[in-house]
Every structure is written in C-alpha cells, then in structure tokens.
Design an enzyme around this catalytic site. Structure first.
Site, PDB file in Angstrom:
ATOM      1  N   SER A  64      21.641 -13.556 -22.272  1.00 55.32           N
ATOM      2  CA  SER A  64      22.830 -13.378 -22.818  1.00 55.32           C
ATOM      3  C   SER A  64      23.818 -14.567 -22.113  1.00 55.32           C
ATOM      4  O   SER A  64      24.879 -14.987 -22.615  1.00 55.32           O
ATOM      5  CB  SER A  64      23.317 -11.960 -22.509  1.00 55.32           C
ATOM      6  OG  SER A  64      23.646 -11.629 -21.151  1.00 55.32           O
ATOM      7  N   MET A  82      14.115 -15.423 -12.829  1.00 55.83           N
ATOM      8  CA  MET A  82      13.758 -14.519 -11.790  1.00 55.83           C
ATOM      9  C   MET A  82      12.465 -15.168 -11.012  1.00 55.83           C
ATOM     10  O   MET A  82      11.680 -14.188 -10.614  1.00 55.83           O
ATOM     11  CB  MET A  82      13.386 -13.248 -12.406  1.00 55.83           C
ATOM     12  CG  MET A  82      14.513 -12.604 -13.058  1.00 55.83           C
ATOM     13  SD  MET A  82      16.224 -12.903 -12.120  1.00 55.83           S
ATOM     14  CE  MET A  82      16.761 -11.154 -12.124  1.00 55.83           C
ATOM     15  N   ILE A 101      11.677 -17.321  -7.243  1.00 54.98           N
ATOM     16  CA  ILE A 101      12.207 -18.141  -6.203  1.00 54.98           C
ATOM     17  C   ILE A 101      11.768 -19.534  -6.264  1.00 54.98           C
ATOM     18  O   ILE A 101      10.771 -19.781  -6.586  1.00 54.98           O
ATOM     19  CB  ILE A 101      11.753 -17.508  -4.862  1.00 54.98           C
ATOM     20  CG1 ILE A 101      12.576 -16.037  -4.682  1.00 54.98           C
ATOM     21  CG2 ILE A 101      11.918 -18.135  -3.675  1.00 54.98           C
ATOM     22  CD1 ILE A 101      12.046 -15.136  -3.589  1.00 54.98           C
ATOM     23  N   HIS A 129      25.247 -14.813 -10.296  1.00 56.67           N
ATOM     24  CA  HIS A 129      24.642 -13.864  -9.508  1.00 56.67           C
ATOM     25  C   HIS A 129      25.826 -12.491  -9.703  1.00 56.67           C
ATOM     26  O   HIS A 129      26.988 -12.575  -9.698  1.00 56.67           O
ATOM     27  CB  HIS A 129      24.344 -13.924  -8.121  1.00 56.67           C
ATOM     28  CG  HIS A 129      23.859 -13.032  -7.648  1.00 56.67           C
ATOM     29  ND1 HIS A 129      22.470 -12.362  -7.522  1.00 56.67           N
ATOM     30  CD2 HIS A 129      24.437 -12.103  -6.510  1.00 56.67           C
ATOM     31  CE1 HIS A 129      22.424 -11.454  -6.816  1.00 56.67           C
ATOM     32  NE2 HIS A 129      23.334 -11.078  -6.184  1.00 56.67           N
ATOM     33  N   ASP A 163      20.128 -16.608  -3.254  1.00 55.18           N
ATOM     34  CA  ASP A 163      21.608 -16.338  -3.604  1.00 55.18           C
ATOM     35  C   ASP A 163      22.748 -16.710  -2.734  1.00 55.18           C
ATOM     36  O   ASP A 163      23.802 -16.076  -2.349  1.00 55.18           O
ATOM     37  CB  ASP A 163      21.807 -14.787  -3.916  1.00 55.18           C
ATOM     38  CG  ASP A 163      21.114 -14.243  -4.997  1.00 55.18           C
ATOM     39  OD1 ASP A 163      20.748 -15.064  -6.037  1.00 55.18           O
ATOM     40  OD2 ASP A 163      20.464 -13.408  -4.745  1.00 55.18           O
ATOM     41  N   GLN A 212      32.029 -10.283 -17.616  1.00 57.85           N
ATOM     42  CA  GLN A 212      32.824 -11.298 -16.845  1.00 57.85           C
ATOM     43  C   GLN A 212      31.458 -12.435 -16.461  1.00 57.85           C
ATOM     44  O   GLN A 212      32.240 -13.618 -16.396  1.00 57.85           O
ATOM     45  CB  GLN A 212      32.977 -10.855 -15.671  1.00 57.85           C
ATOM     46  CG  GLN A 212      34.340  -9.598 -15.842  1.00 57.85           C
ATOM     47  CD  GLN A 212      35.630 -10.202 -16.294  1.00 57.85           C
ATOM     48  OE1 GLN A 212      35.967 -11.256 -16.146  1.00 57.85           O
ATOM     49  NE2 GLN A 212      35.777  -9.521 -17.148  1.00 57.85           N
TER      50      GLN A 212
HETATM   51  C1  GAR Z   1      22.465 -11.489 -15.222  1.00 62.60           C
HETATM   52  O1  GAR Z   1      23.016 -10.398 -14.799  1.00 62.60           O
HETATM   53  C2  GAR Z   1      22.343 -12.565 -13.975  1.00 62.60           C
HETATM   54  O2  GAR Z   1      23.571 -12.278 -13.208  1.00 62.60           O
HETATM   55  C3  GAR Z   1      21.049 -11.824 -13.294  1.00 62.60           C
HETATM   56  O3  GAR Z   1      20.255 -11.658 -14.145  1.00 62.60           O
HETATM   57  C4  GAR Z   1      20.865 -11.285 -15.287  1.00 62.60           C
HETATM   58  C5  GAR Z   1      20.329 -12.205 -16.611  1.00 62.60           C
HETATM   59  O4  GAR Z   1      20.684 -11.567 -17.946  1.00 62.60           O
HETATM   60  N1  GAR Z   1      20.588 -12.775 -12.328  1.00 62.60           N
HETATM   61  C6  GAR Z   1      20.368 -12.625 -10.976  1.00 62.60           C
HETATM   62  O5  GAR Z   1      20.156 -11.494 -10.513  1.00 62.60           O
HETATM   63  C7  GAR Z   1      19.757 -13.455 -10.254  1.00 62.60           C
HETATM   64  N2  GAR Z   1      19.993 -13.453  -8.864  1.00 62.60           N
HETATM   65  P1  GAR Z   1      20.773 -12.303 -19.201  1.00 62.60           P
HETATM   66  O6  GAR Z   1      19.311 -12.948 -19.095  1.00 62.60           O
HETATM   67  O7  GAR Z   1      21.128 -11.830 -20.192  1.00 62.60           O
HETATM   68  O8  GAR Z   1      21.705 -13.750 -19.031  1.00 62.60           O
END
Ligand code: GAR
Length: 224
Positions: A20, A97, A99, A116, A152, A180
């Site tokens: 997203s 996801m 490292i 993040h 992070d 946000q």
């Molecule tokens: C998001 O909330 C992003 O901030 C988080 O994964 C989600 C991905 O959603 N990332 C982390 O936690 C990285 N440390 P998305 O695939 O819908 O963009």
C-alpha cells in the site's frame, strides 16, 4: 517529457507484501511534475500484492527469492544487479521485511529511504502498535528515514503523529497510522529526489531545517 528542470530520479522499491505504501509512491510519481519515477519493484515474496500493483502501473518487477540464496550477501548481490540494470538512483524500502547487510546499506547511504510505523527512535522493530498501546502512549505515528545499518536507524526526515484514542486496539491504530504513512512517504521521496534533503552526521536537514519535521511544517509542500 516532464516539465521538470532536471531529469527524474530513477527509483527502485523493495517490498514483501501488500504494497500500500508502494501504491502511494506510484500515485505520487504519476504526476508529470514529480522529480522521481519508479522504474523497478523488487519483492522477495512471489505472492506479494505489491507486484500486481506495479504491473498494473506498467512498472518492471522482479521476484528475488531470498530462500534461493545461501546467504544474505548473495541475495543482495542479485538485488544490486537488478537495481543497477535499471540504473536506479534512489531505493525505497516499503514493507520490505528482510534485514539488509551493512555493505548493502552503505552502498545506498543517503540514497535509501524506509517507512516505519512508529515515532522513531521509539518502537524500532515489530509490533509497534501493540507496544505503544501496552505502554499507554498518548501519541503514536510513523517516520520516513534515511537508512543506516542498525535496525530502523538513520537520519529522520518526516514524521506524522497520530493520537492514541480510548478503546484503540492494534488494528485500528495501525490503520490510522497507515493513512499517515501514505501521506509522508511520497512526500519524503519527492523531497529527496528534488535535492531538498541534506545530511549532517545523524541528522537530516529538510530545506535546511533539522528533521524529523511534520509534513505540515514544509514551506513548499510540493516540488521545488
Ligand atoms: C507498513 O506499515 C510499513 O510501515 C511497515 O510494514 C507495512 C507495509 O505495508 N514496515 C515496517 O515495519 C518496517 N520496519 P504495505 O506493504 O501495505 O506498504
């Protein structure tokens, strides 16, 4: 041809899931005045919906399966080759996801952003929303930062705050934070691509102002 003074900066986005945030980046870059264009999306998960989002937008995609490589470095060598092939100049981590090794991160120093779901430096790592709730935090939110080797970590560019409401649980708090994220991530990319982000040690300077700043504080919220 876009009407921008400089050629658009070529961006690669690394994802693992829904994408997203990737969609928010795609939408922002579809503006002909955008100083950034997404030229490649890489996922380490074959079924990541973000790959479909990219294909729908006509963007090249690659699935690079981390489990097919003996170690992180060889996995990352493949990613680096794919990015180089598309002449990528800026990398965005968008829910990626895995490292990354210090070598990879240092290669992209000050040219790689991450989003993040917390007000960094609070709540690095996973389960940020539940941890904020468990602590009784009054405010939560999200951050876009330049990436450094520690988890992070790195100069903070933009932050958006979200009030924690009575009766909140992790899912609805996460949903409000995600709104946000979709606001600040495209903005941070546009700022970096437009050359409006400088770095002084551990601090990002946005139009000369020390980060993290709120998107509401930007003098010129669009592109320069
Ligand atoms: C998001 O909330 C992003 O901030 C988080 O994964 C989600 C991905 O959603 N990332 C982390 O936690 C990285 N440390 P998305 O695939 O819908 O963009």
């Amino acid at each position: 041809m876009n009407g921008h003074r400089r050629p658009r900066r070529r961006v690669g986005v690394l994802i693992s899931g829904s994408g997203s945030n990737l969609q928010a980046l795609i939408d922002a870059c579809s503006d002909s005045e955008s100083p950034a264009e997404i030229v490649l999306v890489i996922s380490n998960q074959a079924d990541a919906f973000g790959l479909t989002r990219a294909q729908n937008a006509g963007i090249a995609t690659r699935f690079i399966d981390h489990s097919a490589y003996p170690d992180r470095t060889s996995f990352e060598t493949e990613i680096l080759a794919a990015l180089a092939e598309q002449q990528v100049e800026i990398v965005c981590l968008a829910g990626f996801m895995r490292i990354l090794t210090p070598g990879f991160v240092e290669h992209w120093e000050d040219r790689m952003l991450n989003v993040h779901p917390s007000l960094l430096p609070d709540y690095k790592g996973l389960h940020t929303h539940q941890r904020a709730l468990d602590d009784g935090a009054e405010w939560h939110g999200c951050t876009v930062h330049l990436v450094r080797p520690a988890l992070d970590d790195g100069p903070l560019v933009l932050q958006a705050r979200v009030p924690v409401l009575e009766g909140d649980h992790a899912d609805n708090l996460a949903a409000r934070v995600l709104v946000q994220e979709h606001r600040i991530y495209p903005l941070a990319l546009q700022l970096l691509a437009a050359g409006r982000v400088a770095v002084d040690g551990d601090t990002a300077l946005i139009d000369g102002v020390k980060g993290p700043i709120s998107p509401d504080a930007l003098r010129e919220p669009k592109y320069s």
